[in-house]
Design a protein around this motif. Structure first.
Motif, PDB file in Angstrom:
ATOM      1  N   LYS A 112       0.837  -1.210   0.000  1.00 16.63           N
ATOM      2  CA  LYS A 112       0.000   0.000   0.000  1.00 16.63           C
ATOM      3  C   LYS A 112       0.865   1.251   0.000  1.00 16.63           C
ATOM      4  O   LYS A 112       0.596   2.214  -0.708  1.00 16.63           O
ATOM      5  N   CYS A 113       1.914   1.227   0.812  1.00 17.52           N
ATOM      6  CA  CYS A 113       2.783   2.396   0.927  1.00 17.52           C
ATOM      7  C   CYS A 113       3.589   2.625  -0.345  1.00 17.52           C
ATOM      8  O   CYS A 113       3.864   3.775  -0.703  1.00 17.52           O
ATOM      9  N   ASP A 121      10.361   7.621  -7.429  1.00 19.32           N
ATOM     10  CA  ASP A 121      10.878   6.835  -6.307  1.00 19.32           C
ATOM     11  C   ASP A 121      10.413   5.386  -6.399  1.00 19.32           C
ATOM     12  O   ASP A 121      11.175   4.459  -6.126  1.00 19.32           O
ATOM     13  N   ARG A 122       9.161   5.191  -6.790  1.00 17.93           N
ATOM     14  CA  ARG A 122       8.609   3.844  -6.929  1.00 17.93           C
ATOM     15  C   ARG A 122       9.371   3.068  -8.013  1.00 17.93           C
ATOM     16  O   ARG A 122       9.707   1.897  -7.838  1.00 17.93           O
ATOM     17  N   VAL A 125      12.871   2.163  -6.650  1.00 16.81           N
ATOM     18  CA  VAL A 125      12.776   1.041  -5.712  1.00 16.81           C
ATOM     19  C   VAL A 125      12.539  -0.261  -6.482  1.00 16.81           C
ATOM     20  O   VAL A 125      13.153  -1.290  -6.186  1.00 16.81           O
ATOM     21  N   ALA A 126      11.678  -0.221  -7.476  1.00 15.72           N
ATOM     22  CA  ALA A 126      11.395  -1.422  -8.274  1.00 15.72           C
ATOM     23  C   ALA A 126      12.643  -1.894  -9.012  1.00 15.72           C
ATOM     24  O   ALA A 126      12.947  -3.099  -9.035  1.00 15.72           O
ATOM     25  N   LEU A 127      13.370  -0.968  -9.602  1.00 17.37           N
ATOM     26  CA  LEU A 127      14.600  -1.350 -10.299  1.00 17.37           C
ATOM     27  C   LEU A 127      15.619  -1.957  -9.338  1.00 17.37           C
ATOM     28  O   LEU A 127      16.269  -2.949  -9.651  1.00 17.37           O
ATOM     29  N   ARG A 128      15.728  -1.354  -8.171  1.00 18.66           N
ATOM     30  CA  ARG A 128      16.727  -1.822  -7.209  1.00 18.66           C
ATOM     31  C   ARG A 128      16.352  -3.176  -6.607  1.00 18.66           C
ATOM     32  O   ARG A 128      17.175  -4.079  -6.531  1.00 18.66           O
ATOM     33  N   TYR A 129      15.101  -3.326  -6.183  1.00 20.09           N
ATOM     34  CA  TYR A 129      14.732  -4.520  -5.427  1.00 20.09           C
ATOM     35  C   TYR A 129      14.002  -5.584  -6.241  1.00 20.09           C
ATOM     36  O   TYR A 129      14.203  -6.775  -6.007  1.00 20.09           O
ATOM     37  N   LEU A 153      17.461   6.293  -2.693  1.00 21.62           N
ATOM     38  CA  LEU A 153      16.986   5.032  -2.126  1.00 21.62           C
ATOM     39  C   LEU A 153      16.788   5.136  -0.620  1.00 21.62           C
ATOM     40  O   LEU A 153      15.804   4.629  -0.077  1.00 21.62           O
ATOM     41  N   LEU A 154      17.709   5.811   0.045  1.00 23.89           N
ATOM     42  CA  LEU A 154      17.597   5.999   1.490  1.00 23.89           C
ATOM     43  C   LEU A 154      16.324   6.774   1.835  1.00 23.89           C
ATOM     44  O   LEU A 154      15.572   6.384   2.730  1.00 23.89           O
ATOM     45  N   ARG A 155      16.073   7.842   1.098  1.00 21.69           N
ATOM     46  CA  ARG A 155      14.853   8.632   1.349  1.00 21.69           C
ATOM     47  C   ARG A 155      13.593   7.808   1.077  1.00 21.69           C
ATOM     48  O   ARG A 155      12.623   7.867   1.833  1.00 21.69           O
TER      49      ARG A 155
END
Length: 172
Positions: A112-113, A121-122, A125-129, A153-155
């Motif tokens: 949800k978050c 940012d989404r 995050v998707a590319l990284r994880y 990524l930290l933020r």
């Protein structure tokens, strides 16, 4: 005299419990292949004991206890193998594995978050994880410095953490 559960209800409960049981067993033995084998043995035993389950009680707790004893049997049978956990460690892990139920709730809140994050940012995050890109790969792909990627990524992680914590507080 006890009323055994209907076969359909039992099948539904057993099916619903599979992922949780697999996670639990894997957490205890640390070996996904062994965990799958133990899960199959647990399922066979649960089928054999289906008439012993009391409808209206907690199926997951009952199935988890059966899985626990299957893990203990696995460890006993493999006791000479130094790569298999001892009884004391299995018991400690079993205590902690009870927290796995909380993981499902947290994952749901995290999803949800994630939807609430800014699109950039989404995507980061998707590319990284999801895609397992390294910071260096992200840097090259996005034309940003590695330190800028790390900061973003930290933020994003902080934002997700704060969002999940807020959602959890609301549910209490």
């Amino acid at each position: 005299m006890r009323n055994p559960p209907s076969r359909d209800a039992f099948v539904q409960s057993l099916t619903k419990a599979q992922l949780g049981l697999l996670r639990y067993i894997t957490a205890l033995v640390g070996d996904p292949e062994a965990a799958n084998n133990i899960l199959q043995n647990t399922n066979l035993l649960l089928w054999k004991k289906a008439d012993e389950f009391e409808p209206g009680t907690n199926f997951d707790a009952w199935a988890t206890k059966v899985a626990y004893w299957q893990v203990k049997a696995y460890c006993r049978d493999r006791g000479r193998d130094r790569h298999v956990f001892g009884d004391m460690l299995v018991e400690q892990l079993a205590d902690r594995a009870g927290q796995l139920e909380d993981i499902d709730q947290t994952v749901g809140l995290l999803r949800k978050c994630l939807k609430k994050l800014h699109e950039k940012d989404r995507e980061l995050v998707a590319l990284r994880y999801d895609n397992a890109f390294s910071v260096q790969q992200l840097s090259s792909r996005l034309g940003r410095s590695p330190s800028a990627i790390k900061g973003a990524l930290l933020r994003a992680r902080r934002s997700l953490r704060a969002c999940v914590e807020r959602q959890m507080a609301k549910e209490l």
